[in-house]
Design a protein around this motif. Structure first.
Motif, PDB file in Angstrom:
ATOM      1  N   MET A 196       0.835  -1.204   0.000  1.00 37.69           N
ATOM      2  CA  MET A 196       0.000   0.000   0.000  1.00 37.69           C
ATOM      3  C   MET A 196       0.874   1.260   0.000  1.00 37.69           C
ATOM      4  O   MET A 196       0.597   2.224  -0.704  1.00 37.69           O
ATOM      5  N   TYR A 197       1.931   1.250   0.790  1.00 33.67           N
ATOM      6  CA  TYR A 197       2.840   2.387   0.866  1.00 33.67           C
ATOM      7  C   TYR A 197       3.533   2.609  -0.478  1.00 33.67           C
ATOM      8  O   TYR A 197       3.632   3.736  -0.956  1.00 33.67           O
ATOM      9  N   ASP A 198       3.992   1.523  -1.100  1.00 29.75           N
ATOM     10  CA  ASP A 198       4.656   1.628  -2.397  1.00 29.75           C
ATOM     11  C   ASP A 198       3.710   2.187  -3.459  1.00 29.75           C
ATOM     12  O   ASP A 198       4.107   3.015  -4.281  1.00 29.75           O
ATOM     13  N   VAL A 199       2.465   1.741  -3.441  1.00 35.06           N
ATOM     14  CA  VAL A 199       1.475   2.237  -4.401  1.00 35.06           C
ATOM     15  C   VAL A 199       1.233   3.729  -4.183  1.00 35.06           C
ATOM     16  O   VAL A 199       1.168   4.507  -5.141  1.00 35.06           O
ATOM     17  N   SER A 200       1.125   4.145  -2.924  1.00 35.04           N
ATOM     18  CA  SER A 200       0.901   5.566  -2.652  1.00 35.04           C
ATOM     19  C   SER A 200       2.104   6.410  -3.085  1.00 35.04           C
ATOM     20  O   SER A 200       1.935   7.507  -3.615  1.00 35.04           O
ATOM     21  N   LEU A 201       3.319   5.898  -2.876  1.00 35.96           N
ATOM     22  CA  LEU A 201       4.511   6.614  -3.340  1.00 35.96           C
ATOM     23  C   LEU A 201       4.530   6.730  -4.855  1.00 35.96           C
ATOM     24  O   LEU A 201       4.841   7.785  -5.407  1.00 35.96           O
ATOM     25  N   LYS A 202       4.161   5.640  -5.538  1.00 32.63           N
ATOM     26  CA  LYS A 202       4.137   5.664  -6.999  1.00 32.63           C
ATOM     27  C   LYS A 202       3.131   6.701  -7.491  1.00 32.63           C
ATOM     28  O   LYS A 202       3.412   7.457  -8.415  1.00 32.63           O
ATOM     29  N   ARG A 203       1.961   6.750  -6.871  1.00 32.75           N
ATOM     30  CA  ARG A 203       0.953   7.746  -7.266  1.00 32.75           C
ATOM     31  C   ARG A 203       1.472   9.165  -7.054  1.00 32.75           C
ATOM     32  O   ARG A 203       1.271  10.046  -7.887  1.00 32.75           O
ATOM     33  N   LYS A 204       2.146   9.373  -5.937  1.00 32.09           N
ATOM     34  CA  LYS A 204       2.708  10.698  -5.637  1.00 32.09           C
ATOM     35  C   LYS A 204       3.734  11.088  -6.696  1.00 32.09           C
ATOM     36  O   LYS A 204       3.719  12.201  -7.221  1.00 32.09           O
TER      37      LYS A 204
END
Length: 105
Positions: free
Chosen positions: A41-49
């Motif tokens: 989840m953290y990696d996905v949020s970083l990618k979106r950012k």
């Protein structure tokens, strides 16, 4: 050494330890404690950012390019009105001869 020895006991950094290196270390330790699902989840949020930042950077660059193009066309029209030839205007403004001829219309 204190931070490394007591990392598991620290819930947050004390004001004394609020230096970029300790904050980075604390963030890495937090990430290491995440479950596999939380890491994902953290990696996905970083990618979106990062994607959003890249889109914004591209939009800014395109806006600048559009402004430069508009400015070049305005300058070309002024030069045409003062009798500059198309080849000279093309060299100065980096507009193609065809673009400049279209400005005559």
């Amino acid at each position: 050494m204190f931070v490394l020895k007591n990392m598991t006991k620290l819930d947050k950094l004390s004001p004394y330890l609020r230096k970029p290196i300790f904050e980075k270390l604390f963030n890495i330790a937090e990430y290491a404690n995440f479950s596999k699902e939380e890491k994902n989840m953290y990696d996905v949020s970083l990618k979106r950012k990062w994607d959003e930042e890249a889109v914004m950077d591209y939009a800014v660059k395109q806006g600048v390019r559009q402004g430069e193009l508009k400015n070049a066309k305005e300058n070309a029209v002024k030069m045409l009105s003062r009798g500059f030839d198309v080849q000279t205007i093309s060299e100065i403004t980096d507009l193609s001869a065809e673009e400049i001829k279209n400005l005559l219309n």
